[in-house]
Scaffold this motif. Sequence first.
Motif, PDB file in Angstrom:
ATOM      1  N   ASP A 102      -9.416   3.194 -11.201  1.00 13.16           N
ATOM      2  CA  ASP A 102      -8.693   3.935 -10.163  1.00 13.16           C
ATOM      3  C   ASP A 102      -9.425   3.877  -8.824  1.00 13.16           C
ATOM      4  O   ASP A 102      -8.795   3.760  -7.768  1.00 13.16           O
ATOM      5  N   THR A 106      -7.818   2.277  -5.408  1.00  9.25           N
ATOM      6  CA  THR A 106      -7.799   3.065  -4.177  1.00  9.25           C
ATOM      7  C   THR A 106      -8.482   2.310  -3.040  1.00  9.25           C
ATOM      8  O   THR A 106      -7.976   2.254  -1.919  1.00  9.25           O
ATOM      9  N   LYS A 110      -6.620   0.831   0.284  1.00  9.57           N
ATOM     10  CA  LYS A 110      -7.087   1.267   1.601  1.00  9.57           C
ATOM     11  C   LYS A 110      -7.369   0.059   2.489  1.00  9.57           C
ATOM     12  O   LYS A 110      -6.991   0.037   3.658  1.00  9.57           O
TER      13      LYS A 110
END
Length: 118
Positions: A102, A106, A110
Amino acid sequence: MALFDRLYNKSESGALTWKETVQDDMFSVAFKDFSVSIRPVAVDFDEIDYYFEIRNENGEVVDQFKDTELSQLCSSDVERKALFKKVETLYEIARRNARGADKALTSILKQLDEDFPF
């Protein structure tokens, strides 16, 4: 069953931190004086059992059980199927948590949102 339910609920909510172990595909979560690990074991070509081990602070196995033993506590086939799905989900949560899946996603998302000069 209470131990499994609590592990599942706390893992699903992100409250537990799972770690990789020296054994491939085994993941462990530490508590004061004890740890609990989960690992898959292929039984047949298309069947996997999940084994749980409780270890003391010296790394000794003090108890162990597998998902098929937990399923004997279920009162119906529907409950058994739901349990097996939850066990598989717990393993996937533990694996993703331990390997940082995860966090990786992320970070990648980003970076993709930022402008990259290509």
